[in-house]
Design a protein around this motif. Sequence first.
Motif, PDB file in Angstrom:
ATOM      1  N   VAL A   1      -4.637   6.806   4.526  1.00 60.79           N
ATOM      2  CA  VAL A   1      -4.766   8.205   4.121  1.00 60.79           C
ATOM      3  C   VAL A   1      -6.073   8.803   4.640  1.00 60.79           C
ATOM      4  N   THR A   2      -7.030   7.955   5.008  1.00 62.25           N
ATOM      5  CA  THR A   2      -8.309   8.443   5.541  1.00 62.25           C
ATOM      6  C   THR A   2      -8.240   8.765   7.026  1.00 62.25           C
ATOM      7  N   GLN A   3      -7.140   8.434   7.687  1.00 57.76           N
ATOM      8  CA  GLN A   3      -7.039   8.688   9.117  1.00 57.76           C
ATOM      9  C   GLN A   3      -6.802  10.166   9.400  1.00 57.76           C
ATOM     10  N   PRO A   4      -7.297  10.669  10.528  1.00 59.50           N
ATOM     11  CA  PRO A   4      -7.084  12.081  10.868  1.00 59.50           C
ATOM     12  C   PRO A   4      -5.597  12.440  10.914  1.00 59.50           C
ATOM     13  N   GLY A   5      -5.258  13.557  10.335  1.00 57.22           N
ATOM     14  CA  GLY A   5      -3.895  14.061  10.382  1.00 57.22           C
ATOM     15  C   GLY A   5      -2.963  13.510   9.325  1.00 57.22           C
ATOM     16  N   VAL A   6      -3.409  12.520   8.548  1.00 58.55           N
ATOM     17  CA  VAL A   6      -2.547  11.892   7.541  1.00 58.55           C
ATOM     18  C   VAL A   6      -2.756  12.573   6.190  1.00 58.55           C
ATOM     19  N   ALA A   7      -1.699  13.131   5.632  1.00 59.45           N
ATOM     20  CA  ALA A   7      -1.775  13.822   4.346  1.00 59.45           C
ATOM     21  C   ALA A   7      -1.381  12.927   3.183  1.00 59.45           C
ATOM     22  N   ALA A   8      -0.619  11.868   3.449  1.00 61.04           N
ATOM     23  CA  ALA A   8      -0.203  10.971   2.381  1.00 61.04           C
ATOM     24  C   ALA A   8       0.118   9.600   2.957  1.00 61.04           C
ATOM     25  N   ALA A   9      -0.157   8.582   2.163  1.00 62.01           N
ATOM     26  CA  ALA A   9       0.184   7.208   2.519  1.00 62.01           C
ATOM     27  C   ALA A   9       1.046   6.631   1.403  1.00 62.01           C
ATOM     28  N   ILE A  10       2.121   5.953   1.790  1.00 64.12           N
ATOM     29  CA  ILE A  10       3.094   5.452   0.815  1.00 64.12           C
ATOM     30  C   ILE A  10       3.261   3.950   0.977  1.00 64.12           C
ATOM     31  N   TRP A  11       3.061   3.243  -0.120  1.00 67.50           N
ATOM     32  CA  TRP A  11       3.297   1.796  -0.165  1.00 67.50           C
ATOM     33  C   TRP A  11       4.718   1.581  -0.671  1.00 67.50           C
ATOM     34  N   GLN A  12       5.601   1.166   0.207  1.00 65.39           N
ATOM     35  CA  GLN A  12       7.017   0.985  -0.116  1.00 65.39           C
ATOM     36  C   GLN A  12       7.233  -0.431  -0.656  1.00 65.39           C
ATOM     37  N   ARG A  13       6.887  -0.622  -1.893  1.00 63.16           N
ATOM     38  CA  ARG A  13       6.949  -1.953  -2.490  1.00 63.16           C
ATOM     39  C   ARG A  13       8.147  -2.089  -3.413  1.00 63.16           C
ATOM     40  N   THR A  14       8.410  -3.307  -3.838  1.00 59.73           N
ATOM     41  CA  THR A  14       9.464  -3.584  -4.809  1.00 59.73           C
ATOM     42  C   THR A  14       8.819  -4.141  -6.071  1.00 59.73           C
ATOM     43  N   LEU A  15       9.022  -3.449  -7.184  1.00 61.43           N
ATOM     44  CA  LEU A  15       8.493  -3.940  -8.450  1.00 61.43           C
ATOM     45  C   LEU A  15       9.257  -5.164  -8.915  1.00 61.43           C
ATOM     46  N   ASP A  16       8.619  -5.975  -9.715  1.00 66.89           N
ATOM     47  CA  ASP A  16       9.262  -7.132 -10.331  1.00 66.89           C
ATOM     48  C   ASP A  16      10.503  -6.652 -11.096  1.00 66.89           C
ATOM     49  N   PRO A  17      11.695  -7.177 -10.772  1.00 65.03           N
ATOM     50  CA  PRO A  17      12.910  -6.730 -11.469  1.00 65.03           C
ATOM     51  C   PRO A  17      12.830  -6.900 -12.988  1.00 65.03           C
ATOM     52  N   ALA A  18      12.154  -7.953 -13.446  1.00 63.57           N
ATOM     53  CA  ALA A  18      12.025  -8.155 -14.892  1.00 63.57           C
ATOM     54  C   ALA A  18      11.223  -7.028 -15.533  1.00 63.57           C
ATOM     55  N   LEU A  19      10.174  -6.570 -14.852  1.00 60.08           N
ATOM     56  CA  LEU A  19       9.382  -5.457 -15.367  1.00 60.08           C
ATOM     57  C   LEU A  19      10.212  -4.182 -15.398  1.00 60.08           C
ATOM     58  N   MET A  20      10.985  -3.936 -14.352  1.00 62.15           N
ATOM     59  CA  MET A  20      11.812  -2.734 -14.311  1.00 62.15           C
ATOM     60  C   MET A  20      12.875  -2.751 -15.412  1.00 62.15           C
ATOM     61  N   ARG A  21      13.504  -3.904 -15.646  1.00 57.62           N
ATOM     62  CA  ARG A  21      14.512  -4.003 -16.709  1.00 57.62           C
ATOM     63  C   ARG A  21      13.880  -3.765 -18.071  1.00 57.62           C
ATOM     64  N   TRP A  22      12.689  -4.304 -18.289  1.00 59.98           N
ATOM     65  CA  TRP A  22      11.979  -4.138 -19.555  1.00 59.98           C
ATOM     66  C   TRP A  22      11.659  -2.673 -19.803  1.00 59.98           C
ATOM     67  N   LEU A  23      11.187  -1.991 -18.781  1.00 56.37           N
ATOM     68  CA  LEU A  23      10.860  -0.578 -18.934  1.00 56.37           C
ATOM     69  C   LEU A  23      12.105   0.267 -19.182  1.00 56.37           C
ATOM     70  N   GLU A  24      13.179  -0.021 -18.471  1.00 54.67           N
ATOM     71  CA  GLU A  24      14.418   0.731 -18.664  1.00 54.67           C
ATOM     72  C   GLU A  24      14.994   0.507 -20.063  1.00 54.67           C
ATOM     73  N   ALA A  25      14.792  -0.683 -20.616  1.00 49.35           N
ATOM     74  CA  ALA A  25      15.331  -0.993 -21.933  1.00 49.35           C
ATOM     75  C   ALA A  25      14.456  -0.482 -23.071  1.00 49.35           C
ATOM     76  N   THR A  26      13.253  -0.063 -22.755  1.00 41.57           N
ATOM     77  CA  THR A  26      12.329   0.417 -23.782  1.00 41.57           C
ATOM     78  C   THR A  26      12.710   1.827 -24.213  1.00 41.57           C
ATOM     79  N   ALA A  27      12.782   2.048 -25.518  1.00 42.84           N
ATOM     80  CA  ALA A  27      13.094   3.381 -26.029  1.00 42.84           C
ATOM     81  C   ALA A  27      12.006   4.361 -25.598  1.00 42.84           C
TER      82      ALA A  27
END
Length: 220
Positions: A34-60
Amino acid sequence: MAMTGLTGVAARTAARPRAAAVVADADPGVLARVTQPGVAAAIWQRTLDPALMRWLEATAPQNLPRCRMALPVGDVGRAVDAACGIAGLPPSPERAALAADAQDLARRFAAIMAAPAVALRLEAVTTNACRRFHVDHMPARLLCTYRGQATQYGVPGPKGEVAAPAALATGWVGLFRGSLWPGEETALLHRSPPIEGSGETRLLLVLDVVGPDASDHGHC
């Protein structure tokens, strides 16, 4: 003839180079680009731990953690863990993983921005709180949606509208320049996805630089 007053200010602003490029990669090192000239945004295309995602989705929704504070970088994980406890979430590997992930993102953000402290916001979002495309009034902002639809972004057309926005995926990390980024004007806009009335609840992490000139533009 030299221009003075507001006309001169406008001319200097118009002369700033514009940054609109978006760089994305599965390697977390992409965020520093993001510090490079001309770059307005940098995106880290990662995959979250599926167990964490399931836990969050199941949380009220009422039990999703919420916190908002400025604090030293090294305290972010503890703050998120404490927010989980206040929300009624018992200790678990998933709760620990959320706190550890927030801490990791804070350290990466602080290293790029050379900031010893950050403004942390973790909140459940159910409305169209930030439905307008905008640039935040700060040097840069890190966004990560842990649950639900994530941030939309794009470059506006001649009429100022973003016709076909792109979007982060859940768990991806976006580092967006703001209007106070030095040197270049940021042409890339972003917003929260419109979800009001859908029954969806997002869990959004926001990290900002702590400073007197930064102002809060809501949920992104």
